[in-house]
Design a protein around this motif. Sequence first.
Motif, PDB file in Angstrom:
ATOM      1  N   TYR A 109     -78.264 -59.121  25.152  1.00  0.00           N
ATOM      2  CA  TYR A 109     -76.937 -59.263  25.758  1.00  0.00           C
ATOM      3  C   TYR A 109     -76.717 -58.117  26.740  1.00  0.00           C
ATOM      4  N   ASN A 150     -72.981 -67.915  24.770  1.00  0.00           N
ATOM      5  CA  ASN A 150     -71.859 -67.305  25.487  1.00  0.00           C
ATOM      6  C   ASN A 150     -70.512 -67.918  25.130  1.00  0.00           C
ATOM      7  N   LYS A 155     -69.841 -66.243  19.560  1.00  0.00           N
ATOM      8  CA  LYS A 155     -69.766 -64.769  19.529  1.00  0.00           C
ATOM      9  C   LYS A 155     -68.978 -64.306  18.309  1.00  0.00           C
ATOM     10  N   ALA A 164     -69.385 -59.365  25.893  1.00  0.00           N
ATOM     11  CA  ALA A 164     -70.852 -59.323  26.021  1.00  0.00           C
ATOM     12  C   ALA A 164     -71.357 -60.636  26.618  1.00  0.00           C
ATOM     13  N   ALA A 166     -74.637 -63.100  26.946  1.00  0.00           N
ATOM     14  CA  ALA A 166     -75.995 -63.424  26.488  1.00  0.00           C
ATOM     15  C   ALA A 166     -76.871 -63.689  27.704  1.00  0.00           C
TER      16      ALA A 166
END
Length: 193
Positions: A109, A150, A155, A164, A166
């Motif tokens: 990530y 994502n 998450k 973050a 991916a």
Amino acid sequence: MVQPIDTMTLRNAINGRYSVRAYAPEKIDKSTLRALLVAAVRAPTAMHTEPWQFVIVQDTNALRRLSDRVKATLATDATHLHPDRNSSDIFSQSDFNVFYDAGTLVIIYAKAAGHFVQADCWLAAENLMLSAHAMGLGTCVIGSAATALNMLAVKQEFGIPPEAIAVAPIIVGKPRGEAVPSVRKEPQVVAWW
Ligand SMILES: Cc1cc2nc3c(=O)[nH]c(=O)nc-3n(C[C@H](O)[C@H](O)[C@H](O)COP(=O)(O)O)c2cc1C
């Protein structure tokens, strides 16, 4: 058995790596994973930002759940990356695991959006994959998993910060059987001044 990372020449690691899509059931251990991550973070990094973060998934049920989620997202997204997609619609097959039953998924990530963060993460990915190959392990980028990874719900499920991104999902494990590296075209130089 996992061999020491420095057994293989760089040339053999580069030329011998290939995407492994069949794995033995055993999972790789913590010290091996650590060696791979240490190699990954030696990659060049724009403005020395080191934007990478890693998520490791080794739980078989979690991997299966994630695979099902990926297949569900791909059903509505035509921009998938599996090379067999045109010959058979494997993503709609209930027993198909997008992670090819590998015991370990390493997701690189980027901590947050930013200039070159994706480039840095991909450079780390290649370090990881070449190192794994040098240690007798197989890898394959599972780019088709990025959209699902994502999603906010995914998450949240894995405790990954919402900001973050991916970038590089990579399966790692002991190859089952052998294959040969795929061929490449000659490098094309379009200008040389
Ligand atoms: C960004 C990226 C995404 C990829 N996504 C997938 C994928 O979702 N599933 C898969 O089986 N292989 C995936 N691959 C592996 C490629 O199919 C593979 O690298 C290519 O066919 C060349 O073969 P080689 O890696 O054995 O040299 C991906 C590779 C890259 C670089």
